[in-house]
Design a protein around this motif. Structure first.
Motif, short mmCIF file in Angstrom:
data_model
loop_
_atom_site.label_atom_id
_atom_site.label_comp_id
_atom_site.label_asym_id
_atom_site.label_seq_id
_atom_site.Cartn_x
_atom_site.Cartn_y
_atom_site.Cartn_z
N PHE A 166 72.65 -81.48 14.93
CA PHE A 166 72.52 -80.15 15.55
C PHE A 166 73.23 -80.15 16.90
N VAL A 167 73.85 -79.03 17.25
CA VAL A 167 74.35 -78.85 18.63
C VAL A 167 74.00 -77.45 19.12
N ASP A 168 73.91 -77.32 20.42
CA ASP A 168 73.69 -76.00 21.01
C ASP A 168 74.19 -76.03 22.45
N ALA A 169 74.30 -74.87 23.05
CA ALA A 169 74.79 -74.80 24.43
C ALA A 169 74.20 -73.60 25.14
N VAL A 170 73.85 -73.80 26.41
CA VAL A 170 73.34 -72.71 27.25
C VAL A 170 74.28 -72.65 28.46
N ALA A 171 74.84 -71.48 28.71
CA ALA A 171 75.84 -71.37 29.78
C ALA A 171 75.20 -71.31 31.16
N VAL A 172 74.43 -72.34 31.46
CA VAL A 172 73.78 -72.48 32.77
C VAL A 172 73.91 -73.95 33.16
N GLY A 173 74.20 -74.23 34.43
CA GLY A 173 74.35 -75.62 34.84
C GLY A 173 74.09 -75.80 36.33
N GLY A 174 74.56 -76.93 36.84
CA GLY A 174 74.33 -77.29 38.24
C GLY A 174 74.84 -76.24 39.22
N ARG A 175 75.90 -75.54 38.83
CA ARG A 175 76.45 -74.52 39.73
C ARG A 175 75.46 -73.38 39.92
N ASN A 176 74.70 -73.06 38.89
CA ASN A 176 73.68 -72.01 39.01
C ASN A 176 72.57 -72.45 39.95
N GLU B 153 63.52 -74.87 28.98
CA GLU B 153 62.67 -74.02 28.11
C GLU B 153 63.54 -73.27 27.09
N ILE B 154 64.71 -72.80 27.55
CA ILE B 154 65.62 -72.10 26.62
C ILE B 154 66.01 -73.07 25.49
N LEU B 155 66.39 -74.29 25.88
CA LEU B 155 66.80 -75.27 24.86
C LEU B 155 65.65 -75.60 23.92
N LYS B 156 64.47 -75.77 24.50
CA LYS B 156 63.29 -76.11 23.68
C LYS B 156 63.06 -75.00 22.64
N GLY B 157 63.16 -73.76 23.09
CA GLY B 157 62.99 -72.62 22.18
C GLY B 157 64.05 -72.63 21.08
N ARG B 158 65.29 -72.98 21.46
CA ARG B 158 66.37 -73.03 20.46
C ARG B 158 66.11 -74.14 19.44
N PHE B 159 65.64 -75.30 19.91
CA PHE B 159 65.34 -76.41 18.98
C PHE B 159 64.25 -75.98 18.01
N GLU B 160 63.23 -75.29 18.57
CA GLU B 160 62.11 -74.88 17.72
C GLU B 160 62.57 -73.86 16.68
N SER B 161 63.34 -72.86 17.14
CA SER B 161 63.72 -71.84 16.15
C SER B 161 64.73 -72.39 15.14
N GLY C 41 64.32 -86.16 40.13
CA GLY C 41 63.18 -85.54 39.45
C GLY C 41 63.51 -84.86 38.13
N VAL C 42 64.80 -84.83 37.76
CA VAL C 42 65.18 -84.05 36.58
C VAL C 42 64.67 -84.71 35.29
N ALA C 43 64.68 -86.04 35.25
CA ALA C 43 64.20 -86.74 34.05
C ALA C 43 62.69 -86.50 33.86
N GLN C 44 61.95 -86.56 34.98
CA GLN C 44 60.49 -86.33 34.89
C GLN C 44 60.19 -84.89 34.43
N LEU C 45 60.97 -83.95 34.96
CA LEU C 45 60.75 -82.55 34.56
C LEU C 45 61.04 -82.38 33.06
N ALA C 46 62.07 -83.07 32.57
CA ALA C 46 62.38 -83.02 31.13
C ALA C 46 61.22 -83.63 30.33
N GLU C 47 60.63 -84.70 30.86
CA GLU C 47 59.47 -85.31 30.17
C GLU C 47 58.32 -84.32 30.05
#
Ligand code: ATP
Ligand code: MG
Length: 426
Positions: free
Chosen positions: A234-244, A313-321, A343-349
Protein backbone atom coordinates in the motif's frame (compact mmCIF):
# COMPACT_ATOMS: atom_id res chain seq x y z
CA UNK A 1 23.87 21.31 -20.03
CA UNK A 2 25.52 19.16 -17.46
CA UNK A 3 28.94 19.84 -16.02
CA UNK A 4 30.40 17.23 -18.35
CA UNK A 5 28.32 18.26 -21.33
CA UNK A 6 31.35 18.73 -23.55
CA UNK A 7 32.58 15.19 -22.87
CA UNK A 8 31.21 11.83 -23.78
CA UNK A 9 28.66 10.47 -21.35
CA UNK A 10 28.95 7.22 -19.46
CA UNK A 11 27.56 4.34 -21.50
CA UNK A 12 28.43 1.82 -18.80
CA UNK A 13 25.18 -0.02 -18.01
CA UNK A 14 26.48 -0.90 -14.54
CA UNK A 15 26.51 2.79 -13.62
CA UNK A 16 23.17 4.16 -12.51
CA UNK A 17 22.11 7.69 -11.60
CA UNK A 18 19.12 8.68 -9.53
CA UNK A 19 17.36 11.87 -8.52
CA UNK A 20 15.35 12.54 -5.37
CA UNK A 21 13.32 15.56 -6.39
CA UNK A 22 12.14 17.06 -3.12
CA UNK A 23 10.37 20.22 -2.01
CA UNK A 24 13.39 21.40 -0.05
CA UNK A 25 16.33 19.71 -1.78
CA UNK A 26 17.28 17.77 -4.89
CA UNK A 27 19.64 14.83 -4.42
CA UNK A 28 21.61 13.10 -7.17
CA UNK A 29 23.51 9.83 -6.61
CA UNK A 30 25.65 8.10 -9.19
CA UNK A 31 26.43 4.50 -8.25
CA UNK A 32 27.80 1.23 -9.50
CA UNK A 33 27.23 -2.41 -8.65
CA UNK A 34 30.57 -3.77 -7.39
CA UNK A 35 31.84 -7.05 -8.81
CA UNK A 36 32.33 -8.41 -5.29
CA UNK A 37 28.78 -7.31 -4.35
CA UNK A 38 27.26 -4.15 -2.96
CA UNK A 39 26.45 -0.79 -4.49
CA UNK A 40 29.11 1.91 -4.39
CA UNK A 41 28.23 5.59 -4.55
CA UNK A 42 30.69 7.17 -7.01
CA UNK A 43 29.30 10.69 -6.82
CA UNK A 44 26.67 12.39 -4.69
CA UNK A 45 25.36 15.92 -4.73
CA UNK A 46 22.44 17.88 -3.41
CA UNK A 47 21.12 21.37 -3.89
CA UNK A 48 18.35 23.46 -2.39
CA UNK A 49 15.23 22.94 -4.43
CA UNK A 50 13.22 25.71 -6.00
CA UNK A 51 10.16 25.54 -8.20
CA UNK A 52 8.82 22.34 -6.63
CA UNK A 53 6.08 21.85 -4.10
CA UNK A 54 5.00 18.47 -2.79
CA UNK A 55 6.47 16.68 -5.79
CA UNK A 56 4.80 19.03 -8.26
CA UNK A 57 6.71 21.34 -10.60
CA UNK A 58 5.37 24.85 -9.95
CA UNK A 59 8.16 26.77 -11.71
CA UNK A 60 9.76 24.83 -14.57
CA UNK A 61 12.87 26.98 -14.96
CA UNK A 62 13.66 27.19 -11.26
CA UNK A 63 13.15 23.43 -10.82
CA UNK A 64 15.35 22.72 -13.86
CA UNK A 65 18.14 24.86 -12.43
CA UNK A 66 17.98 23.13 -9.05
CA UNK A 67 18.18 19.71 -10.70
CA UNK A 68 21.12 20.79 -12.86
CA UNK A 69 23.05 21.97 -9.81
CA UNK A 70 22.55 18.71 -7.92
CA UNK A 71 23.48 16.64 -11.00
CA UNK A 72 26.59 18.73 -11.68
CA UNK A 73 27.84 18.18 -8.14
CA UNK A 74 27.38 14.41 -8.39
CA UNK A 75 28.94 14.28 -11.87
CA UNK A 76 31.93 16.28 -10.75
CA UNK A 77 32.52 13.95 -7.81
CA UNK A 78 32.05 10.80 -9.89
CA UNK A 79 34.21 12.18 -12.72
CA UNK A 80 31.69 11.15 -15.35
CA UNK A 81 28.61 12.46 -17.10
CA UNK A 82 25.22 10.83 -16.84
CA UNK A 83 22.55 10.61 -19.51
CA UNK A 84 19.64 8.91 -17.71
CA UNK A 85 18.18 8.99 -14.21
CA UNK A 86 15.67 7.10 -12.09
CA UNK A 87 13.39 9.61 -10.37
CA UNK A 88 11.15 9.50 -7.29
CA UNK A 89 7.46 10.39 -7.33
CA UNK A 90 5.97 12.07 -4.28
CA UNK A 91 2.70 13.68 -5.22
CA UNK A 92 -0.60 13.73 -3.36
CA UNK A 93 -2.02 11.86 -6.38
CA UNK A 94 -0.09 8.68 -5.43
CA UNK A 95 -2.59 5.88 -5.09
CA UNK A 96 -2.76 2.16 -4.41
CA UNK A 97 -5.30 -0.05 -6.17
CA UNK A 98 -5.74 -3.77 -5.65
CA UNK A 99 -7.52 -5.91 -8.18
CA UNK A 100 -8.11 -9.62 -8.40
CA UNK A 101 -8.30 -11.36 -11.76
CA UNK A 102 -9.15 -14.97 -12.52
CA UNK A 103 -8.51 -16.92 -15.70
CA UNK A 104 -9.80 -20.31 -16.67
CA UNK A 105 -7.33 -22.96 -17.63
CA UNK A 106 -7.42 -26.56 -18.62
CA UNK A 107 -7.23 -28.38 -15.28
CA UNK A 108 -3.61 -29.07 -16.05
CA UNK A 109 -0.46 -28.28 -14.14
CA UNK A 110 0.07 -24.52 -13.77
CA UNK A 111 3.06 -23.42 -15.84
CA UNK A 112 4.96 -20.16 -16.37
CA UNK A 113 2.84 -19.42 -19.41
CA UNK A 114 -0.37 -19.49 -17.28
CA UNK A 115 1.04 -17.08 -14.73
CA UNK A 116 2.10 -14.77 -17.50
CA UNK A 117 -1.39 -14.89 -19.02
CA UNK A 118 -3.06 -13.96 -15.70
CA UNK A 119 -0.71 -11.07 -15.19
CA UNK A 120 -1.29 -9.82 -18.72
CA UNK A 121 -5.05 -10.00 -18.08
CA UNK A 122 -4.66 -7.97 -14.88
CA UNK A 123 -2.54 -5.39 -16.69
CA UNK A 124 -5.05 -5.02 -19.50
CA UNK A 125 -8.06 -4.88 -17.18
CA UNK A 126 -6.61 -2.25 -14.90
CA UNK A 127 -7.64 1.28 -15.67
CA UNK A 128 -7.39 4.42 -13.58
CA UNK A 129 -8.41 7.55 -15.51
CA UNK A 130 -5.69 10.21 -15.82
CA UNK A 131 -3.29 8.07 -13.84
CA UNK A 132 -0.15 6.25 -14.97
CA UNK A 133 1.09 3.01 -13.44
CA UNK A 134 4.34 3.30 -11.50
CA UNK A 135 4.41 -0.19 -9.98
CA UNK A 136 2.49 -3.41 -10.69
CA UNK A 137 3.13 -6.07 -8.07
CA UNK A 138 1.56 -9.55 -7.82
CA UNK A 139 0.70 -10.06 -4.15
CA UNK A 140 -0.98 -13.47 -3.94
CA UNK A 141 -1.99 -16.27 -6.26
CA UNK A 142 -5.17 -18.31 -6.11
CA UNK A 143 -5.86 -21.73 -7.60
CA UNK A 144 -9.62 -22.45 -7.58
CA UNK A 145 -10.65 -21.67 -3.96
CA UNK A 146 -7.16 -21.83 -2.46
CA UNK A 147 -5.83 -18.38 -1.59
CA UNK A 148 -2.48 -16.98 -0.46
CA UNK A 149 -0.39 -19.21 -2.72
CA UNK A 150 3.16 -18.03 -3.12
CA UNK A 151 4.00 -20.05 -6.23
CA UNK A 152 1.16 -21.87 -8.01
CA UNK A 153 3.37 -23.60 -10.56
CA UNK A 154 3.01 -27.37 -10.46
CA UNK A 155 -0.48 -27.17 -8.89
CA UNK A 156 -3.63 -28.42 -10.61
CA UNK A 157 -6.90 -26.53 -10.94
CA UNK A 158 -9.45 -24.91 -13.22
CA UNK A 159 -9.02 -21.28 -12.28
CA UNK A 160 -5.83 -19.35 -11.73
CA UNK A 161 -6.04 -15.92 -10.14
CA UNK A 162 -3.79 -13.16 -8.87
CA UNK A 163 -4.17 -10.22 -6.48
CA UNK A 164 -2.33 -7.35 -8.11
CA UNK A 165 -1.22 -4.18 -6.41
CA UNK A 166 -1.00 -1.16 -8.71
CA UNK A 167 0.62 2.08 -7.62
CA UNK A 168 -0.37 5.01 -9.80
CA UNK A 169 0.11 8.77 -9.95
CA UNK A 170 -1.55 11.60 -11.87
CA UNK A 171 -0.36 11.75 -15.48
CA UNK A 172 -0.17 15.56 -15.55
CA UNK A 173 2.18 15.76 -12.57
CA UNK A 174 4.39 13.01 -13.99
CA UNK A 175 4.55 14.63 -17.44
CA UNK A 176 5.77 17.90 -15.94
CA UNK A 177 8.35 16.14 -13.81
CA UNK A 178 9.64 14.12 -16.77
CA UNK A 179 9.71 17.25 -18.94
CA UNK A 180 11.67 19.13 -16.28
CA UNK A 181 14.27 16.34 -16.05
CA UNK A 182 14.48 16.14 -19.85
CA UNK A 183 15.17 19.87 -20.03
CA UNK A 184 18.36 19.00 -18.11
CA UNK A 185 19.28 16.70 -21.06
CA UNK A 186 18.57 13.61 -18.99
CA UNK A 187 16.34 10.71 -19.94
CA UNK A 188 14.01 9.32 -17.27
CA UNK A 189 14.87 5.62 -17.07
CA UNK A 190 12.26 4.82 -14.43
CA UNK A 191 10.15 6.29 -11.64
CA UNK A 192 9.51 5.05 -8.12
CA UNK A 193 7.07 6.14 -5.42
CA UNK A 194 9.04 7.96 -2.70
CA UNK A 195 7.80 6.00 0.29
CA UNK A 196 8.55 2.73 -1.53
CA UNK A 197 12.09 3.97 -2.14
CA UNK A 198 12.49 5.16 1.46
CA UNK A 199 11.47 1.66 2.63
CA UNK A 200 14.03 0.00 0.38
CA UNK A 201 16.59 2.51 1.67
CA UNK A 202 16.18 1.93 5.41
CA UNK A 203 14.15 -1.16 6.31
CA UNK A 204 15.77 -4.36 7.56
CA UNK A 205 14.89 -7.92 6.53
CA UNK A 206 12.73 -8.70 9.59
CA UNK A 207 10.65 -5.58 9.03
CA UNK A 208 10.00 -6.53 5.40
CA UNK A 209 9.02 -10.05 6.51
CA UNK A 210 6.83 -9.22 9.50
CA UNK A 211 5.10 -6.16 8.11
CA UNK A 212 6.00 -2.53 8.61
CA UNK A 213 4.69 0.94 7.83
CA UNK A 214 7.14 3.48 6.47
CA UNK A 215 6.33 7.18 6.78
CA UNK A 216 8.59 9.62 4.92
CA UNK A 217 8.19 13.09 6.41
CA UNK A 218 9.45 15.62 3.88
CA UNK A 219 9.17 19.38 3.64
CA UNK A 220 6.09 19.55 1.43
CA UNK A 221 4.64 16.06 1.56
CA UNK A 222 4.37 13.06 3.86
CA UNK A 223 4.27 9.75 2.01
CA UNK A 224 3.58 6.31 3.46
CA UNK A 225 4.17 2.73 2.39
CA UNK A 226 3.08 -0.55 3.95
CA UNK A 227 5.23 -3.62 3.35
CA UNK A 228 4.04 -7.14 4.06
CA UNK A 229 5.59 -10.50 3.17
CA UNK A 230 8.53 -8.66 1.56
CA UNK A 231 6.13 -6.90 -0.81
CA UNK A 232 4.84 -3.37 -1.17
CA UNK A 233 1.19 -3.62 -0.13
CA UNK A 234 0.00 0.00 0.00
CA UNK A 235 1.10 3.61 -0.56
CA UNK A 236 -0.47 6.93 0.25
CA UNK A 237 0.50 10.59 0.48
CA UNK A 238 -0.66 13.67 2.37
CA UNK A 239 0.49 17.01 0.98
CA UNK A 240 1.62 18.31 4.37
CA UNK A 241 5.19 18.36 5.67
CA UNK A 242 7.87 20.15 7.66
CA UNK A 243 7.31 23.36 5.73
CA UNK A 244 3.75 23.53 7.08
CA UNK A 245 5.11 23.14 10.61
CA UNK A 246 7.48 26.05 9.94
CA UNK A 247 4.66 28.21 8.54
CA UNK A 248 2.54 27.45 11.60
CA UNK A 249 5.41 28.52 13.85
CA UNK A 250 5.94 31.72 11.85
CA UNK A 251 2.25 32.55 12.18
CA UNK A 252 1.80 31.39 15.77
CA UNK A 253 4.92 33.08 17.13
CA UNK A 254 4.76 36.09 14.76
CA UNK A 255 8.23 35.70 13.32
CA UNK A 256 9.69 35.43 9.76
CA UNK A 257 9.67 32.02 8.02
CA UNK A 258 13.50 31.71 8.10
CA UNK A 259 13.55 32.45 11.82
CA UNK A 260 10.73 29.95 12.37
CA UNK A 261 12.80 27.30 10.56
CA UNK A 262 15.71 27.92 12.98
CA UNK A 263 13.41 28.00 16.00
CA UNK A 264 11.93 24.66 14.91
CA UNK A 265 15.35 22.98 14.66
CA UNK A 266 16.67 24.44 17.95
CA UNK A 267 13.64 24.53 20.29
CA UNK A 268 10.98 22.60 18.39
CA UNK A 269 9.46 19.42 19.78
CA UNK A 270 6.35 17.42 19.01
CA UNK A 271 5.94 16.52 22.68
CA UNK A 272 5.56 18.57 25.83
CA UNK A 273 8.02 18.16 28.69
CA UNK A 274 7.49 19.22 32.33
CA UNK A 275 10.66 21.34 32.00
CA UNK A 276 8.99 23.50 29.32
CA UNK A 277 6.92 25.51 31.80
CA UNK A 278 8.15 29.07 32.16
CA UNK A 279 10.70 28.76 29.34
CA UNK A 280 10.62 31.42 26.64
CA UNK A 281 11.71 31.31 23.00
CA UNK A 282 13.34 34.40 21.43
CA UNK A 283 11.49 35.32 18.22
CA UNK A 284 13.15 37.70 15.71
CA UNK A 285 11.01 40.65 14.55
CA UNK A 286 8.78 40.48 11.45
CA UNK A 287 10.15 43.74 10.02
CA UNK A 288 11.82 47.04 10.83
CA UNK A 289 8.68 48.19 12.68
CA UNK A 290 8.75 45.18 14.98
CA UNK A 291 10.99 44.14 17.88
CA UNK A 292 12.51 40.90 19.11
CA UNK A 293 9.96 39.32 21.41
CA UNK A 294 9.68 36.15 23.49
CA UNK A 295 6.97 33.51 23.34
CA UNK A 296 6.37 30.58 25.73
CA UNK A 297 8.02 27.30 24.73
CA UNK A 298 4.72 25.57 25.53
CA UNK A 299 3.09 27.60 22.72
CA UNK A 300 5.79 26.48 20.26
CA UNK A 301 5.36 22.84 21.27
CA UNK A 302 1.59 22.94 20.93
CA UNK A 303 1.86 24.54 17.45
CA UNK A 304 4.34 21.85 16.31
CA UNK A 305 2.43 19.01 17.91
CA UNK A 306 -0.97 19.88 16.49
CA UNK A 307 0.29 19.94 12.88
CA UNK A 308 2.19 16.65 13.15
CA UNK A 309 -0.56 14.96 15.12
CA UNK A 310 -3.07 16.04 12.48
CA UNK A 311 -0.86 14.59 9.71
CA UNK A 312 -0.52 11.27 11.56
CA UNK A 313 -4.29 11.17 12.22
CA UNK A 314 -5.02 11.72 8.51
CA UNK A 315 -2.70 8.83 7.62
CA UNK A 316 -4.17 6.62 10.32
CA UNK A 317 -7.65 7.28 8.95
CA UNK A 318 -6.45 6.46 5.42
CA UNK A 319 -4.89 3.16 6.59
CA UNK A 320 -8.12 2.26 8.37
CA UNK A 321 -10.39 3.06 5.44
CA UNK A 322 -8.08 1.14 3.08
CA UNK A 323 -8.35 -1.85 5.43
CA UNK A 324 -4.56 -2.04 5.57
CA UNK A 325 -4.26 -1.30 9.30
CA UNK A 326 -4.75 -4.92 10.37
CA UNK A 327 -1.79 -6.26 8.42
CA UNK A 328 0.57 -3.30 8.37
CA UNK A 329 2.82 -4.75 11.07
CA UNK A 330 3.54 -3.71 14.62
CA UNK A 331 6.27 -1.30 13.67
CA UNK A 332 6.52 2.12 12.08
CA UNK A 333 9.72 3.53 10.62
CA UNK A 334 9.99 7.27 10.07
CA UNK A 335 12.28 8.86 7.47
CA UNK A 336 12.66 12.30 5.87
CA UNK A 337 14.06 15.52 7.26
CA UNK A 338 11.02 16.21 9.43
CA UNK A 339 11.55 12.87 11.24
CA UNK A 340 14.56 14.58 12.88
CA UNK A 341 12.24 16.80 14.90
CA UNK A 342 12.50 15.98 18.56
CA UNK A 343 9.61 13.96 20.02
CA UNK A 344 8.21 12.96 16.63
CA UNK A 345 8.82 9.21 17.10
CA UNK A 346 7.10 9.25 20.52
CA UNK A 347 4.13 11.15 19.09
CA UNK A 348 3.86 8.52 16.33
CA UNK A 349 3.90 5.81 19.02
CA UNK A 350 0.99 7.51 20.84
CA UNK A 351 -1.01 8.03 17.66
CA UNK A 352 -0.53 4.69 15.93
CA UNK A 353 -0.02 2.55 19.08
CA UNK A 354 2.96 0.87 17.44
CA UNK A 355 6.70 0.69 18.00
CA UNK A 356 8.44 3.50 16.14
CA UNK A 357 12.03 4.09 15.07
CA UNK A 358 13.70 6.67 12.85
CA UNK A 359 15.27 4.96 9.83
CA UNK A 360 18.68 5.71 8.34
CA UNK A 361 20.00 4.62 4.94
CA UNK A 362 22.08 1.45 5.05
CA UNK A 363 23.76 -0.94 2.67
CA UNK A 364 25.49 1.55 0.38
CA UNK A 365 29.27 1.75 0.06
CA UNK A 366 30.85 5.19 -0.02
CA UNK A 367 27.75 7.12 1.07
CA UNK A 368 29.10 10.45 2.42
CA UNK A 369 28.48 11.05 6.16
CA UNK A 370 26.72 14.30 5.28
CA UNK A 371 24.15 12.30 3.30
CA UNK A 372 23.50 9.45 5.70
CA UNK A 373 20.62 11.05 7.64
CA UNK A 374 16.92 10.12 7.36
CA UNK A 375 16.46 12.85 4.74
CA UNK A 376 18.60 10.81 2.31
CA UNK A 377 16.54 7.62 2.67
CA UNK A 378 14.61 8.13 -0.58
CA UNK A 379 17.76 8.75 -2.66
CA UNK A 380 19.45 5.70 -1.10
CA UNK A 381 16.39 3.56 -1.72
CA UNK A 382 16.00 4.53 -5.38
CA UNK A 383 19.51 3.39 -6.22
CA UNK A 384 19.14 0.17 -4.21
CA UNK A 385 15.80 -0.51 -5.89
CA UNK A 386 17.33 -0.18 -9.36
CA UNK A 387 19.97 -2.81 -8.61
CA UNK A 388 18.01 -5.15 -6.38
CA UNK A 389 15.73 -8.03 -7.27
CA UNK A 390 12.21 -6.71 -7.79
CA UNK A 391 8.74 -8.05 -7.31
CA UNK A 392 7.37 -5.92 -10.12
CA UNK A 393 6.11 -7.00 -13.52
CA UNK A 394 6.62 -3.74 -15.37
CA UNK A 395 9.87 -1.94 -15.95
CA UNK A 396 11.09 1.26 -17.52
CA UNK A 397 9.45 4.69 -17.32
CA UNK A 398 5.67 4.86 -16.86
CA UNK A 399 3.54 5.22 -19.96
CA UNK A 400 2.24 8.79 -19.91
CA UNK A 401 0.39 8.57 -23.21
CA UNK A 402 -2.95 7.98 -21.47
CA UNK A 403 -3.68 4.93 -23.64
CA UNK A 404 -5.16 1.78 -22.17
CA UNK A 405 -2.88 -0.67 -20.40
CA UNK A 406 -3.05 -3.24 -23.21
CA UNK A 407 -0.86 -1.15 -25.45
CA UNK A 408 1.73 -0.21 -22.86
CA UNK A 409 5.32 -1.33 -22.83
CA UNK A 410 5.17 -3.78 -19.97
CA UNK A 411 7.82 -6.26 -19.09
CA UNK A 412 4.82 -8.38 -18.02
CA UNK A 413 3.09 -7.80 -21.30
CA UNK A 414 5.98 -9.30 -23.14
CA UNK A 415 5.96 -13.04 -22.76
CA UNK A 416 9.70 -13.66 -22.68
CA UNK A 417 10.24 -10.90 -20.16
CA UNK A 418 7.43 -12.27 -17.99
CA UNK A 419 9.19 -15.59 -17.87
CA UNK A 420 12.39 -13.83 -16.87
CA UNK A 421 10.48 -12.13 -14.06
CA UNK A 422 9.14 -15.48 -12.80
CA UNK A 423 12.58 -17.04 -12.86
CA UNK A 424 14.02 -14.16 -10.86
CA UNK A 425 11.24 -13.92 -8.30
CA UNK A 426 10.43 -17.50 -7.34
N1 ATP B 1 16.65 18.87 12.80
C1 ATP B 1 15.45 19.09 12.28
N2 ATP B 1 14.38 19.30 13.08
C2 ATP B 1 13.16 19.53 12.56
N3 ATP B 1 12.89 19.56 11.24
C3 ATP B 1 13.91 19.35 10.40
C4 ATP B 1 15.23 19.11 10.85
N4 ATP B 1 16.03 18.96 9.78
C5 ATP B 1 15.24 19.09 8.69
N5 ATP B 1 13.98 19.32 9.05
C6 ATP B 1 12.82 19.56 8.19
O1 ATP B 1 12.77 18.54 7.22
C7 ATP B 1 12.16 19.05 6.02
C8 ATP B 1 12.99 18.62 4.84
O2 ATP B 1 12.94 17.23 4.77
P1 ATP B 1 13.39 16.47 3.44
O3 ATP B 1 14.77 16.87 3.09
O4 ATP B 1 13.13 15.03 3.68
O5 ATP B 1 12.34 17.09 2.41
P2 ATP B 1 12.31 16.99 0.82
O6 ATP B 1 12.61 15.61 0.42
O7 ATP B 1 13.13 18.06 0.21
O8 ATP B 1 10.78 17.36 0.56
P3 ATP B 1 9.53 16.47 0.08
O9 ATP B 1 9.89 15.05 0.26
O10 ATP B 1 8.42 16.90 0.99
O11 ATP B 1 9.27 16.87 -1.32
C9 ATP B 1 12.10 20.56 6.18
O12 ATP B 1 10.76 20.95 6.41
C10 ATP B 1 12.95 20.84 7.40
O13 ATP B 1 12.45 21.92 8.15
MG1 MG C 1 11.52 13.89 0.13
Amino acid sequence: MSFFSGRSRSANPDIVAILDVGSSKIVCFIGRQEVEGGIRILGAGFHASEGLRAGVVVDMEAAENSIRHAVEKAEREAGLAISAVYVNVSTRSLRSRHIHVNTEFSNAEVADRDLSRVIDTALSEFSEPDHAILHAIPMNWTVDDERGIRDPRGMFGKQLGVDMHFVTAGVGVLRNLVHCVERCHLRVAGMIASSYAAGVGVLVEDEFDLGVTLIDMGAGITTAAVFRDRTLAFVDAVAVGGRNVTSDIARGLTTPFEAAERIKAIYGSALESPDDDGQMVPCPPMGAQDELHHEPLTLLTSVVRSRIEETFEILKGRFESAGIESFSGRRIVLTGGAAQLSGVAQLAEYTFKKRVRVGLPHGLLGLPDTMSGPDFSVASGIIKHVFEKKHEVISGPPDLSGKRARTRRYAGGNFSKSLKWFRENF
